[in-house]
Structure formats: structure tokens, C-alpha cells
Write a protein that holds these residues in place. Structure first.
Motif, short mmCIF file in Angstrom:
data_model
loop_
_atom_site.label_atom_id
_atom_site.label_comp_id
_atom_site.label_asym_id
_atom_site.label_seq_id
_atom_site.Cartn_x
_atom_site.Cartn_y
_atom_site.Cartn_z
N PRO A 250 -3.26 -2.19 -5.28
CA PRO A 250 -3.69 -1.37 -4.14
C PRO A 250 -4.37 -0.07 -4.57
CG PRO A 250 -1.31 -1.26 -4.39
CD PRO A 250 -1.79 -2.32 -5.33
N GLY A 251 -5.42 0.28 -3.83
CA GLY A 251 -6.15 1.51 -4.13
C GLY A 251 -5.34 2.76 -3.89
N SER A 252 -4.23 2.63 -3.16
CA SER A 252 -3.41 3.80 -2.86
C SER A 252 -2.78 4.42 -4.09
CB SER A 252 -2.32 3.44 -1.85
OG SER A 252 -1.47 2.42 -2.35
N SER B 82 -4.28 5.57 -6.44
CA SER B 82 -5.13 6.69 -6.84
C SER B 82 -4.57 8.02 -6.34
CB SER B 82 -6.55 6.51 -6.32
OG SER B 82 -6.57 6.52 -4.91
N PRO C 291 -9.05 -1.58 -8.14
CA PRO C 291 -9.41 -0.50 -7.21
C PRO C 291 -10.43 0.46 -7.81
CG PRO C 291 -7.20 -0.17 -8.10
CD PRO C 291 -7.62 -1.54 -8.50
N ILE D 213 -11.39 3.89 -8.42
CA ILE D 213 -10.66 5.14 -8.49
C ILE D 213 -11.61 6.25 -8.93
CG2 ILE D 213 -8.77 6.38 -9.62
CD1 ILE D 213 -7.27 3.75 -9.73
N ASP E 7 0.82 -1.21 0.00
CA ASP E 7 0.00 0.00 0.00
C ASP E 7 0.86 1.26 0.00
OD1 ASP E 7 -2.43 -1.29 -0.06
OD2 ASP E 7 -2.57 -1.44 2.12
#
Length: 595
Positions: A296-298, A300, A320, A322, A273
Motif C-alpha cells: 500500500p502507498g500509505s 509513504s 507504490p 513514493i 491501507d
């Protein structure tokens, strides 16, 4: 994608060099004294080891005064000592080179601060051990030559060295740990060699590095934890090696990092992340590894990211979510060939003004997605489950250059397909496309078009006549229902490198004009109804690497010259009466031994 990554790499290095410019030593306005006898002798010793110089640099090395400004690439300090030797081949002229070796006499230029000999291609042999004598050296650039052997450990004894580039040679062996002594290094580039072993642990002292490139080697072991200590680093490229293990979390502390490429290795685990901490990142390439888990969405939060390439790994759902404000700078995305099951292209991809979209093998189903038409230059949605027609989708995509939609279930008539004028690649192989080739190959065909692949479809009709001015390099129409002859105007495709018309219903003879395609490397006319002889004019194609004439009705002597007489016999199998090497001798003609 490749062009974009090249641009990013050049941009990052140039930006870094604005902080630490690769410049020649500054000299005061006072004219230097005549060069010392020792320095002139060292330069002439170097010149003597260069057997050929098509750059014509040495033509100016005449007279006794090497410091007078006339000796190309040579500069001196006010005391008449040589402090710069910089000989670089012009980037755009590949015909220029030097042939020879680096003389050990270079080690006698004791006041040298800059040594640049790059792009000469045919300077071979080892890097002289004597370069360790150049203790004033700040910049050592020996890239894109033909240097061989190990990196001398003595290079680690150059205390003021700030730039070391040995890229683009044939260097082997492990990197000497002594290079860890170069604590003032700002740029280290050993890419494009054959170096082995782990990345030396002694490199942990190189804390001032801003650019670190070990790409295209054979390095093994793990990505070192100490990379996280390179807080000034803006560029890391460890791609195309044999690195394994997980990504060190420390790497994601590099808040100045703008370009990170670890593609084409054997890395495992998941993306932490903490990738979201790389706030300066422009380009992230982790393709061709063994990463797993969700993306991982991080990511974004990476506000400056232009290029994201995570292709050919084992990433899995969910993708993810976004928002429209996430990754606002994104221009290129490649998620191809993972374990993703997207179903449809996510809205956050469709609604963006992207340049490159690569989602091959992502299990996308249904109709072709409606991307924003104004910016796309490359689309790859091959190996999915797309259905229906695409005939009118690309009318307004004026920037589109590459379209790859192979291995889908698309069904439409070629005559309805409208392509923008600037397109260079159209790959529709292995669909259910029907209609005639004349719809895409005619006197209106763009001169930009280089690749057409409509193989393994339901295309019918005949092969159309080819007009002059076409730039086709690849034409693959194999495994269709095309009939009639190969037109003699095939000779107008002067740039053609690959031609595949196999597995059709083509009749007539192989035109002798085919021999005018001197750039042809691959030819496949197998499994048709061709008659007559294989024309001897094909002997004029010196670049041919592969040919296949099997399963036709050909007769007569196979052209008796390389490579046709050394291709395997299977190349000519299942014809009427072909003879001559590599088959049995023709009746009434004795084959010469060793031909």
C-alpha cells in the motif's frame, strides 16, 4: 538487517523502560534489620539446589545476616525482610553459569518484590508452583536459563506483577489463561521457548502492556483482534511462530507502536491501507509469510520508519510511487523474493541515503544501479538479471560490508574488481566472472573479509598462497576452471569453517596442513584430480560435519576415526584405491570391530 533489527529491539525496550524502569525496590536510608530466619532459610534452600556456580555469586552468602549488604543479589526492606533477589550473568561472559534447579523454597520469600534469575543457562527443571505465594512480586524475570515444563497457572495470582519475562528457556505446553489476571503487566516476554496453542483470549485484559514478545515459539491460530486495545504498546514481536489468517485491522490503531514483527509465520491476505496510521513505527517486519497484493502507498506516510522488511511473500506490482519526502527516515529496505517485476530499481530507493538494500529476486534487469555510495553497508541484488561489469562501482563505497550479487549475468574480470577495505562478504556465485583468484586473495586482502563465494563462474589460474592474519570463514571456489595444487599455506586460514574447491582441475595431494584448520565444519574437494592419501591429520578437526572426497585419484586408508569412518560410502566413491571404513578393509589389515 539482523544487526539493525537487534538495535531497534533494544532501543525500543530501553525507551519503554524509561517510562517503567526495571529497577530494584527503593529503600529508605535507615539500615535494615538483620534478615529474618525464615528468609535466610529460604535463600539457603535455593542455594542448596544449585549444584555448581561458576559465577561465584554464592561465595558471598556467608554469615547469618543476609540483609547486611554482603550477600550478592540480595536486598532487604527496613524490617529485615528480603524484597529483592537478583542474580544475572554478565552479558559478555558466556563461560559463567549456574547448574541446578529452582528450589520451591523461593516461594517462602513472602516480601519479595523483585525476583531476577537470568542468563544462568543450566538451571533446569520446572518453574516452582510455590512462586504463586509471592503476592507482593512486581518483577519476575527468569530468562535465558534451561527451565522446562509448563508455565504454572499460579503465576496468574500475582496481582502487582508488572514485568514477566520467561524468555529463552525450554518451556512447553499452552499458556495458562490465568495470566490474563495480571492486569498491571507492562512487559510480557515469553519468547524463545516451545509454547503451543493459540494466544490466550484472556490476554485481552492486559491493556497496560507496553512490550509484548511471544517470538520463536509454536503458537498457532490467528493474530488476536484484541491487540488493537493495547493502546500503550510500543513493541510487538510475534515472529517465528505458526500464526495464520489475516492481519486484524484493529492492530493499526496502535499509534504508539514503534516495532512490529510478524515475520516467519503463515499469515495471508494483504497489508491494509491503515498501516499508514502507525505514525510512531520505526521497524516493520512481515517477511516469510504468504501476503499477496500490492504494497500500500500509505506506507509513504510513516515518517519514523527506519527498517522495512517485506521479503519472501507474494507481493506484486505495482510498487507504490513514493515521493522524495516519503518515508524520510528509511535506512533499510528488503523486498526480496516476492512476485515483483521491478525492471529497474525505483528512483526513490536509489536516491536515498540507505544502509541496507535487499532486492533479491525482484526481476531487475540491465546494468548495476548507481546507488548513493556514501552510506551503504549491505547490498543484496542476487537472483536478478543484471548484466555487464561491476568492477569500478564500489570504489567510493567506504561503508560497504556485504555484497551479494549471485545468480545474475554479470561478466567481468576479477582483476578489475576494486573492493573497499572494510568489506566482510563478497558473494558472486553463478555469474560469468573470469580471471584469477589472486586478484582478490593476496597480501593486500583485508583482514575484515570473512566470506568469498565465486563458485560456478569461469575463474581460472591457481589457488594463491594465503598470508597470515586473514579472517576468512567461508571460501567457495567450486565449479570453476582452477588448476594446480591446494597450497600448504591454507593452514593460515585459522578461522575457516567452510571450504569448497570442488569441480575444478586441482592436482597434487591434500596438504597435511589442512588438519590445522580446527574450526572447519564443511570440506568439499570432490571432482578434481587429487592424488595420494587423505591425510590422517584431518582427524584433528573435531568440528567436521560434512566432507566430500569423491571422484578424484585418491588411494590408501581413509582416516580411521570419527567422523571420517562413519561418513556414507558415497563420500569416497570414484577414487583409485581408497579403503577402510566405511569402504572395504585395506588389504593385509584387519579392521577392528566397533571402531
Amino acid at each position: 538487517m539482523q544487526i539493525l533489527r537487534w538495535f531497534l529491539k533494544v532501543f525500543v525496550i530501553c525507551s519503554m523502560l524509561q517510562v517503567f524502569p526495571l529497577t530494584l525496590p527503593q529503600t529508605i536510608s535507615k539500615a535494615p534489620a538483620n534478615c529474618s530466619d525464615a528468609d535466610r532459610a529460604a535463600l539457603l534452600g535455593f542455594k542448596a539446589k544449585i549444584l555448581k556456580d561458576s559465577t561465584d555469586s554464592f561465595s558471598s552468602w556467608i554469615g547469618r545476616d543476609c540483609c547486611g549488604g554482603d550477600w550478592e543479589g540480595v536486598e532487604c526492606n527496613p524490617a529485615g525482610r528480603v524484597n529483592t533477589l537478583a542474580l544475572q550473568r554478565p552479558v559478555r561472559d558466556s563461560t559463567l553459569y549456574m547448574k541446578g534447579a529452582l528450589s520451591s523454597s523461593l516461594g517462602n520469600l513472602l516480601f519479595l518484590e523483585v525476583l531476577v534469575i537470568s542468563g544462568m543457562k543450566l538451571i533446569t527443571g520446572p518453574i516452582p508452583e510455590s512462586l504463586s505465594n509471592l503476592t507482593r512480586l512486581k518483577q519476575l524475570v527468569l530468562e535465558d536459563n534451561g527451565l522446562q515444563g509448563n508455565i504454572p497457572s499460579g503465576l496468574g495470582h500475582l496481582p502487582f506483577l508488572q514485568t514477566l519475562s520467561l524468555a529463552g528457556n525450554h518451556l512447553t505446553g499452552t499458556v495458562p489463561p490465568s495470566l490474563g489476571n495480571l492486569r498491571n503487566l507492562v512487559l510480557l516476554n515469553m519468547g524463545r521457548n516451545s509454547l503451543t496453542g493459540p494466544i490466550p483470549s484472556s490476554f485481552k485484559t492486559l491493556v497496560h502492556l507496553q512490550s509484548f514478545d511471544l517470538s520463536f515459539n509454536l503458537f498457532s491460530g490467528t493474530v488476536p483482534e484484541f491487540l488493537g486495545q493495547f493502546h500503550n504498546n510500543t513493541f510487538i514481536d510475534l515472529s517465528n511462530n505458526k500464526l495464520s489468517g489475516h492481519l486484524p485491522v484493529s492492530m493499526f490503531n496502535l499509534v504508539s507502536l514503534s516495532d512490529l514483527s510478524l515475520s516467519h509465520n503463515q499469515l495471508t491476505g494483504s497489508i491494509p491501507d491503515q498501516v499508514g496510521n502507525l505514525k510512531s513505527l520505526n521497524s516493520l517486519s512481515l517477511s516469510h509469510n504468504k501476503f499477496i497484493g500490492p504494497i500500500p502507498g500509505s506506507i509513504s506516510g510513516l515518517q519514523k520508519l527506519w527498517s522495512l522488511n517485506l521479503s519472501r511473500n507474494g507481493f506484486s506490482n505495482p510498487l507504490p510511487a513514493i515521493s522524495s519526502k516519503g518515508i524520510p527516515s528509511l535506512l533499510s529496505i528488503d523486498l526480496s523474493f516476492n512476485n515483483l517485476s521491478l525492471g529497474t530499481v525505483p528512483k526513490w530507493i536509489i536516491d536515498r541515503q540507505l544502509s541496507d538494500v535487499n532486492l533479491a529476486g525482484c526481476k531487475i534487469r540491465g546494468a548495476f544501479p548507481k546507488f548513493r555510495p556514501d552510506s551503504l553497508s549491505s547490498i543484496d541484488l542476487s537472483d536478478n538479471f543484471l548484466t555487464g561489469s561491476i568492477s569500478t562501482y564500489f570504489t567510493n563505497m567506504t561503508s560497504l560490508q556485504k555484497l551479494k550479487l549471485s545468480n545474475n549475468q554479470l561478466k567481468f574480470d576479477l582483476s578489475e574488481l576494486v573492493m573497499p577495505d572494510g568489506i566482510s562478504t563478497v558473494d558472486l556465485h553463478s555469474n560469468q566472472v573470469f580471471g584469477s583468484l589472486s586478484s582478490v586473495l593476496n597480501n593486500r586482502t583485508s583482514s575484515f573479509l570473512e566470506v568469498i563465494d565465486v563458485s560456478n563462474n569461469l575463474v581460472s589460474g591457481t589457488i594463491p598462497e594465503f598470508t597470515e592474519g586473514l579472517s576468512l570463514k567461508l571460501l567457495n571456489i567450486g565449479s570453476n576452471k582452477i588448476a594446480g595444487p591446494v597450497p600448504g599455506s591454507i593452514s593460515n586460514l585459522v578461522e575457516l569453517e567452510r571450504l569448497d574447491v570442488s569441480r575444478n582441475q586441482i592436482t597434487g595431494t591434500i596438504p597435511t596442513s589442512l588438519g590445522q584448520l580446527v574450526k572447519l565444519q564443511w570440506l568439499d574437494v570432490s571432482v578434481n584430480q587429487l592424488t595420494g592419501e587423505i591425510p590422517s591429520s584431518l582427524l584433528g578437526i573435531k568440528s567436521m560435519r560434512h566432507a566430500n572426497f569423491r571422484a578424484n585419484r585418491l588411494c590408501g586408508e581413509i582416516p580411521q576415526g570419527r567422523p571420517y569412518n562413519i561418513f556414507p560410502a558415497s563420500t569416497y566413491a570414484y577414487n583409485l584405491c581408497l579403503c577402510g571404513k566405511p569402504l572395504q578393509p585395506c588389504k593385509g589389515k584387519k579392521q577392528e570391530m566397533g571402531q
